[in-house]
Design a protein around this motif. Structure first.
Motif, PDB file in Angstrom:
ATOM      1  N   UNK A  97       0.817  -1.215   0.000  1.00  0.00           N
ATOM      2  CA  UNK A  97       0.000   0.000   0.000  1.00  0.00           C
ATOM      3  C   UNK A  97       0.846   1.258   0.000  1.00  0.00           C
ATOM      4  N   UNK A  98       1.914   1.271  -0.796  1.00  0.00           N
ATOM      5  CA  UNK A  98       2.814   2.434  -0.822  1.00  0.00           C
ATOM      6  C   UNK A  98       2.104   3.672  -1.361  1.00  0.00           C
ATOM      7  N   UNK A  99       2.414   4.820  -0.760  1.00  0.00           N
ATOM      8  CA  UNK A  99       1.857   6.104  -1.170  1.00  0.00           C
ATOM      9  C   UNK A  99       2.926   6.919  -1.885  1.00  0.00           C
ATOM     10  N   UNK A 100       2.514   7.995  -2.496  1.00  0.00           N
ATOM     11  CA  UNK A 100       3.422   8.997  -3.058  1.00  0.00           C
ATOM     12  C   UNK A 100       3.083  10.351  -2.435  1.00  0.00           C
ATOM     13  N   UNK A 101       4.013  10.957  -1.674  1.00  0.00           N
ATOM     14  CA  UNK A 101       5.322  10.429  -1.272  1.00  0.00           C
ATOM     15  C   UNK A 101       5.162   9.263  -0.293  1.00  0.00           C
ATOM     16  N   UNK A 102       6.210   8.486  -0.088  1.00  0.00           N
ATOM     17  CA  UNK A 102       6.054   7.261   0.701  1.00  0.00           C
ATOM     18  C   UNK A 102       5.991   7.467   2.215  1.00  0.00           C
ATOM     19  N   UNK A 103       6.565   8.577   2.724  1.00  0.00           N
ATOM     20  CA  UNK A 103       6.645   8.779   4.168  1.00  0.00           C
ATOM     21  C   UNK A 103       5.427   9.574   4.639  1.00  0.00           C
ATOM     22  N   UNK A 104       4.693   9.014   5.617  1.00  0.00           N
ATOM     23  CA  UNK A 104       3.508   9.680   6.155  1.00  0.00           C
ATOM     24  C   UNK A 104       3.535   9.629   7.679  1.00  0.00           C
ATOM     25  N   UNK A 105       2.969  10.666   8.291  1.00  0.00           N
ATOM     26  CA  UNK A 105       2.854  10.714   9.749  1.00  0.00           C
ATOM     27  C   UNK A 105       1.393  10.820  10.150  1.00  0.00           C
ATOM     28  N   UNK A 106       0.972   9.904  11.005  1.00  0.00           N
ATOM     29  CA  UNK A 106      -0.330  10.006  11.645  1.00  0.00           C
ATOM     30  C   UNK A 106      -0.133  10.404  13.095  1.00  0.00           C
ATOM     31  N   UNK A 107      -0.935  11.343  13.578  1.00  0.00           N
ATOM     32  CA  UNK A 107      -0.821  11.812  14.957  1.00  0.00           C
ATOM     33  C   UNK A 107      -2.146  11.607  15.669  1.00  0.00           C
ATOM     34  N   UNK A 108      -2.107  10.822  16.728  1.00  0.00           N
ATOM     35  CA  UNK A 108      -3.289  10.555  17.542  1.00  0.00           C
ATOM     36  C   UNK A 108      -3.211  11.404  18.809  1.00  0.00           C
ATOM     37  N   UNK A 109      -4.145  12.326  18.942  1.00  0.00           N
ATOM     38  CA  UNK A 109      -4.268  13.108  20.175  1.00  0.00           C
ATOM     39  C   UNK A 109      -5.179  12.320  21.111  1.00  0.00           C
ATOM     40  N   UNK A 110      -4.599  11.752  22.180  1.00  0.00           N
ATOM     41  CA  UNK A 110      -5.343  10.784  22.995  1.00  0.00           C
ATOM     42  C   UNK A 110      -5.192  11.069  24.484  1.00  0.00           C
ATOM     43  N   UNK A 111      -6.109  11.839  25.057  1.00  0.00           N
ATOM     44  CA  UNK A 111      -6.109  11.981  26.519  1.00  0.00           C
ATOM     45  C   UNK A 111      -6.261  10.641  27.233  1.00  0.00           C
ATOM     46  N   UNK A 112      -6.935   9.687  26.603  1.00  0.00           N
ATOM     47  CA  UNK A 112      -7.130   8.377  27.239  1.00  0.00           C
ATOM     48  C   UNK A 112      -5.801   7.648  27.424  1.00  0.00           C
ATOM     49  N   UNK A 113      -4.908   7.722  26.422  1.00  0.00           N
ATOM     50  CA  UNK A 113      -3.589   7.099  26.575  1.00  0.00           C
ATOM     51  C   UNK A 113      -2.839   7.743  27.736  1.00  0.00           C
ATOM     52  N   UNK A 114      -2.904   9.057  27.842  1.00  0.00           N
ATOM     53  CA  UNK A 114      -2.221   9.771  28.917  1.00  0.00           C
ATOM     54  C   UNK A 114      -2.702   9.281  30.279  1.00  0.00           C
ATOM     55  N   UNK A 115      -4.002   9.258  30.480  1.00  0.00           N
ATOM     56  CA  UNK A 115      -4.556   8.856  31.778  1.00  0.00           C
ATOM     57  C   UNK A 115      -4.274   7.389  32.075  1.00  0.00           C
ATOM     58  N   UNK A 116      -4.445   6.533  31.062  1.00  0.00           N
ATOM     59  CA  UNK A 116      -4.231   5.093  31.276  1.00  0.00           C
ATOM     60  C   UNK A 116      -2.764   4.786  31.537  1.00  0.00           C
ATOM     61  N   UNK A 117      -1.863   5.455  30.834  1.00  0.00           N
ATOM     62  CA  UNK A 117      -0.425   5.232  31.052  1.00  0.00           C
ATOM     63  C   UNK A 117      -0.024   5.666  32.456  1.00  0.00           C
TER      64      UNK A 117
END
Length: 424
Positions: A210-230
């Motif tokens: 499933x390569x894209x053009x351009x190939x490098x991509x960044x996904x950013x998850x803003x997750x207060x739940x991860x913060x609290x659970x961690x």
């Protein structure tokens, strides 16, 4: 222009941290602006109204105090320390400092000819309201930049700094070539070699389709739940939220790739010694975190991860030349290239862990959001997780090995894993 002068000039080898980031820059070019970063300092109330001349004087004193800010990359490469010069400063009226910072960091530095610091002063009338600093990663890492901001704040308030000069990368490079430095390098190299002979050749070894053009991509998850659970998990298991996240990322990498042993390269500050703690230079290097995952429960993995994290931290203060040799030798001996291409970078400066209430964690799940803030042609890795802010988890990946759909699936899977472990 701000004129400055320092106590010495000359050349020295690159430090281990400088060599590590220089190798990374060369592998990422022409997209090496990726490594630029910056800080915005609001002029402190006690220094107002601050004139352009007053702020410029403080910046000049910074350049005199911190040699890395007036060091170019010379042939070899090497440190090319200059004792005097002039720094161009941009002055902009009634501008958004964040937008100015984005402009200053948008283009790669000319490493051999441009000072590794770009500066803009945001003004309102005759008063400077904000100082925008853009750093070349060859001059500093994030914690070094915090030292610069702290010093500049004090210079604006007091006009001077107390105490002697901080450690300088010029001197650190000479220590690293000394017998004591070589003993440290040998200790780290022994660990790198041992783990390279048992870990999988690489983490993401199956093309995604499933390569894209351009190939490098960044996904950013803003997750207060991860913060609290961690935080809840960190308190429960007597560890840090960074270790919780690193362990969770490793467990999920194992699930995605099928590896029972996972190798991750965490970025480590290397500020544990007196001669590195307050230095303005790039000290951060990759450590090597190796975890046998198999089918262990997450709680059991956290217990196993603690000593593995300590070994990873110690291994980060290493000579990149030793690491290159080890990679070449083990790759030859095993008949395949050996490199994890799997990184983890916790960029948060402070950490707070409180045993958060279960109801708050469940409620926070509805606040998660995903964005795609970056895409580009080149990156020196296949998989990089970054932690920032309250809890922004970014995954920058090469879609030739992990598709955009898989990036999104990984981020939400990470949230699910940590939340379920915290609520169990």
């Amino acid at each position: 222009m701000i004129a400055f002068s320092g106590a010495r000039s000359g050349t020295a080898p690159l430090t281990w941290g400088q060599r590590a980031i220089w190798d990374t820059i060369e592998r990422t070019a022409p997209d090496d602006h990726y490594f630029n970063f910056g800080r915005v300092l609001e002029v402190p109330r006690g220094a107002r109204p601050a004139s352009v001349a007053h702020v410029s004087r403080g910046i000049g004193l910074l350049l005199e105090r911190h040699e890395s800010l007036r060091t170019l990359v010379g042939p070899g490469p090497c440190q090319d320390l200059r004792d005097r010069g002039e720094l161009a400063v941009r002055i902009v009226a009634d501008a958004d400092p964040a937008e100015i910072l984005a402009e200053l960091t948008a283009n790669a530095f000319a490493y051999a000819s441009e000072w590794p610091l770009r500066v803009a002063l945001v003004t309102r009338g005759d008063e400077v309201t904000h100082v925008v600093l853009a750093f070349c990663h060859m001059a500093s890492d994030g914690l070094g930049a915090e030292e610069v901001v702290r010093d500049l704040r004090l210079l604006l308030l007091r006009g001077r700094l107390q105490g002697g000069a901080p450690p300088q990368p010029f001197d650190l490079a000479l220590w690293q070539e000394s017998p004591a430095g070589r003993r440290q390098a040998w200790s780290a190299a022994s660990y790198w070699e041992r783990e390279h002979r048992r870990m999988p050749p690489t983490m993401f070894h199956v093309p995604s389709g499933g390569a894209e053009l351009p190939p490098i991509w960044r996904g950013t998850l803003n997750s207060p739940a991860i913060d609290l659970a961690a935080q809840r998990l960190a308190v429960r298991h007597g560890t840090s939220t960074s270790t919780v996240l690193l362990t969770a990322v490793s467990a999920l990498v194992a699930e995605v790739t099928g590896h029972e042993t996972v190798a991750v390269l965490p970025i480590v500050s290397n500020r544990f010694r007196a001669d590195t703690r307050t230095a303005v230079t790039t000290l951060s290097q990759e450590g090597l975190f190796v975890l046998d995952v198999e089918k262990s429960r997450f709680a059991d993995l956290l217990a196993t991860a603690h000593p593995a994290v300590l070994r990873a931290y110690r291994s980060a203060y290493h000579d990149p030349a030793d690491r290159e040799r080890i990679v070449a030798e083990t790759s030859r001996d095993r008949g395949t290239p050996i490199h994890p291409y799997c990184c983890f970078n916790d960029m948060r400066f402070t950490e707070q862990a409180v045993d958060r209430d279960e109801a708050l964690i469940r409620q926070a799940l509805s606040e998660s959001s995903l964005t795609w803030p970056l895409s580009q042609e080149q990156l020196n890795c296949r998989f990089c997780v970054h932690l920032s802010g309250a809890m922004q988890v970014s995954l920058t990946a090469d879609t030739r090995w992990l598709s955009r759909q898989d990036i999104e699936r990984f981020l939400f899977g990470l949230e699910r894993l940590i939340v379920e472990a915290a609520l169990r």
